[in-house]
Design a protein around this motif. Structure first.
Motif, PDB file in Angstrom:
ATOM      1  N   MET A 165     -32.441  46.746 -17.634  1.00 38.71           N
ATOM      2  CA  MET A 165     -33.023  46.722 -18.972  1.00 38.71           C
ATOM      3  C   MET A 165     -32.752  45.392 -19.667  1.00 38.71           C
ATOM      4  N   ASN A 166     -31.613  44.758 -19.377  1.00 37.98           N
ATOM      5  CA  ASN A 166     -31.387  43.419 -19.907  1.00 37.98           C
ATOM      6  C   ASN A 166     -32.509  42.482 -19.470  1.00 37.98           C
ATOM      7  N   VAL A 167     -32.845  42.563 -18.181  1.00 38.34           N
ATOM      8  CA  VAL A 167     -33.888  41.705 -17.626  1.00 38.34           C
ATOM      9  C   VAL A 167     -35.248  42.071 -18.210  1.00 38.34           C
ATOM     10  N   ALA A 168     -35.520  43.367 -18.367  1.00 38.77           N
ATOM     11  CA  ALA A 168     -36.817  43.791 -18.905  1.00 38.77           C
ATOM     12  C   ALA A 168     -37.018  43.266 -20.325  1.00 38.77           C
ATOM     13  N   ILE A 169     -35.979  43.326 -21.161  1.00 37.56           N
ATOM     14  CA  ILE A 169     -36.091  42.836 -22.529  1.00 37.56           C
ATOM     15  C   ILE A 169     -36.236  41.311 -22.540  1.00 37.56           C
ATOM     16  N   GLY A 170     -35.473  40.629 -21.691  1.00 38.44           N
ATOM     17  CA  GLY A 170     -35.617  39.181 -21.606  1.00 38.44           C
ATOM     18  C   GLY A 170     -36.986  38.770 -21.101  1.00 38.44           C
ATOM     19  N   MET A 171     -37.522  39.520 -20.149  1.00 37.33           N
ATOM     20  CA  MET A 171     -38.846  39.217 -19.622  1.00 37.33           C
ATOM     21  C   MET A 171     -39.924  39.445 -20.688  1.00 37.33           C
ATOM     22  N   LEU A 172     -39.764  40.491 -21.504  1.00 37.57           N
ATOM     23  CA  LEU A 172     -40.720  40.731 -22.584  1.00 37.57           C
ATOM     24  C   LEU A 172     -40.678  39.600 -23.610  1.00 37.57           C
ATOM     25  N   ALA A 173     -39.469  39.098 -23.912  1.00 34.07           N
ATOM     26  CA  ALA A 173     -39.356  37.963 -24.831  1.00 34.07           C
ATOM     27  C   ALA A 173     -40.041  36.728 -24.255  1.00 34.07           C
ATOM     28  N   ALA A 174     -39.895  36.506 -22.946  1.00 33.67           N
ATOM     29  CA  ALA A 174     -40.562  35.363 -22.315  1.00 33.67           C
ATOM     30  C   ALA A 174     -42.077  35.520 -22.353  1.00 33.67           C
ATOM     31  N   PHE A 175     -42.569  36.720 -22.112  1.00 30.58           N
ATOM     32  CA  PHE A 175     -44.012  36.964 -22.142  1.00 30.58           C
ATOM     33  C   PHE A 175     -44.571  36.768 -23.546  1.00 30.58           C
ATOM     34  N   PHE A 176     -43.847  37.253 -24.560  1.00 35.14           N
ATOM     35  CA  PHE A 176     -44.298  37.085 -25.940  1.00 35.14           C
ATOM     36  C   PHE A 176     -44.286  35.615 -26.330  1.00 35.14           C
ATOM     37  N   ILE A 211     -45.629  45.012 -22.939  1.00 39.60           N
ATOM     38  CA  ILE A 211     -44.625  46.023 -23.270  1.00 39.60           C
ATOM     39  C   ILE A 211     -44.627  47.141 -22.228  1.00 39.60           C
ATOM     40  N   ALA A 212     -45.815  47.595 -21.846  1.00 41.08           N
ATOM     41  CA  ALA A 212     -45.915  48.669 -20.860  1.00 41.08           C
ATOM     42  C   ALA A 212     -45.358  48.249 -19.509  1.00 41.08           C
ATOM     43  N   VAL A 213     -45.642  47.017 -19.100  1.00 38.80           N
ATOM     44  CA  VAL A 213     -45.160  46.555 -17.797  1.00 38.80           C
ATOM     45  C   VAL A 213     -43.649  46.406 -17.800  1.00 38.80           C
ATOM     46  N   CYS A 214     -43.090  45.774 -18.841  1.00 35.33           N
ATOM     47  CA  CYS A 214     -41.646  45.525 -18.881  1.00 35.33           C
ATOM     48  C   CYS A 214     -40.851  46.825 -18.860  1.00 35.33           C
ATOM     49  N   PHE A 215     -41.217  47.754 -19.722  1.00 36.38           N
ATOM     50  CA  PHE A 215     -40.465  49.003 -19.762  1.00 36.38           C
ATOM     51  C   PHE A 215     -40.906  49.955 -18.657  1.00 36.38           C
ATOM     52  N   GLY A 216     -42.145  49.827 -18.207  1.00 36.58           N
ATOM     53  CA  GLY A 216     -42.595  50.664 -17.094  1.00 36.58           C
ATOM     54  C   GLY A 216     -41.937  50.302 -15.781  1.00 36.58           C
ATOM     55  N   VAL A 217     -41.446  49.065 -15.679  1.00 38.23           N
ATOM     56  CA  VAL A 217     -40.706  48.643 -14.489  1.00 38.23           C
ATOM     57  C   VAL A 217     -39.204  48.761 -14.715  1.00 38.23           C
ATOM     58  N   GLY A 218     -38.741  48.388 -15.924  1.00 41.33           N
ATOM     59  CA  GLY A 218     -37.307  48.382 -16.190  1.00 41.33           C
ATOM     60  C   GLY A 218     -36.677  49.757 -16.195  1.00 41.33           C
TER      61      GLY A 218
END
Length: 266
Positions: A165-176, A211-218
């Motif tokens: 989940m750390n990675v998923a949140i960081g990845m969402l920040a990078a995507f945004f 958002i769906a991809v990050c949390f759907g994978v994380g």
């Protein structure tokens, strides 16, 4: 205004929503672009913190916790596991919609009393009653495990191997950050014509898809327990493909006369 004149005005950009009065001035558009780039920089900093500070910190803390051993007699160090025998004063379990509370108030004779938080009611907390004697395991001055009669439950302070989940949140920040920077840069370079880099529909679809991809994978990665690096390995290509597939393709507009001719032939 006749129908032909209205169609003529809209075709040259004079109609509402097509330019002219319905389009923002170049100065205002550039101001929005600057704001988007500032948001991109903030999001990039958050991404940096997630990957460079937050992720290594949680990883090292969990490794240290797993490697910790029971404290020797009369030890004063905090990196070892110390055991305390405490008494339950009160148990609190509340499930109120989105907010839930799972707490136990403990005391050590008359010298200490404190509250311990949990992430869920089981398997131990829901069976505790005031006056029960429990064994608390402390690490780095925090109670990390509570046990009674062989039943153990981690507290909210216990380090967990949930780096996905750390990675998923960081990845969402990078995507945004990437999305807002691209949309802002286009407005600075081409303030009069920045389509299709607008919120509706391309920007909105990109954001919700990210958002769906990050949390759907994380989240499944946490539940299954697969390594954290699988989250960007799966999520980044998925978001790149989504950005390409959702990119609006220009279509050939049907002129007013051609449209009327088609309606007559039906």
């Amino acid at each position: 205004m006749t129908e032909r004149a209205r169609a003529r005005a809209q075709s040259i950009g004079g109609g509402p929503g097509k330019g002219g009065a319905g389009r923002q001035s170049p100065g205002r558009t550039r101001a929005v672009g600057v704001l988007l780039i500032l948001l991109a920089l903030i999001s990039a900093v958050l991404c940096y913190i997630a990957f460079v500070r937050w992720l290594p910190s949680d990883r090292d803390r969990y490794r240290d916790y797993v490697a910790a051993e029971p404290c020797p007699a009369r030890a004063t160090a905090t990196d070892c596991l110390s055991t305390w025998h405490l008494t339950v004063v009160k148990r609190e379990i509340k499930n109120a919609g989105r907010t839930s509370t799972y707490k136990a108030t403990l005391k050590d004779g008359d010298s200490w009393q404190g509250v311990v938080d949990f992430g869920d009611p089981g398997p131990l907390l829901e069976h505790l009653k005031p006056g029960d004697e429990v064994t608390a395991t402390a690490w780095r001055r925090d109670i990390v495990v509570l046990s009674k009669d062989g039943v153990r439950q981690n507290t909210s302070e216990a380090p967990r191997d949930e780096l996905q989940m750390n990675v998923a949140i960081g990845m969402l920040a990078a995507f945004f950050a990437a999305e807002t920077f691209a949309f802002g840069a286009v407005r600075l370079v081409s303030p009069r014509d920045h389509a299709p880099f607008a919120w509706d529909p391309y920007g909105r679809r990109l954001l919700f898809t990210g958002i769906a991809v990050c949390f759907g994978v994380g989240l499944p990665a946490v539940w299954i327990g697969i390594p954290w690096w699988t989250v960007p390995a799966v999520g980044l290509p998925a978001m790149a493909c989504a950005a390409v597939l959702m990119y609006p393709r220009p279509g050939r507009p049907i002129a007013g006369g051609e449209a009327r001719a088609r309606r007559k032939t039906r």
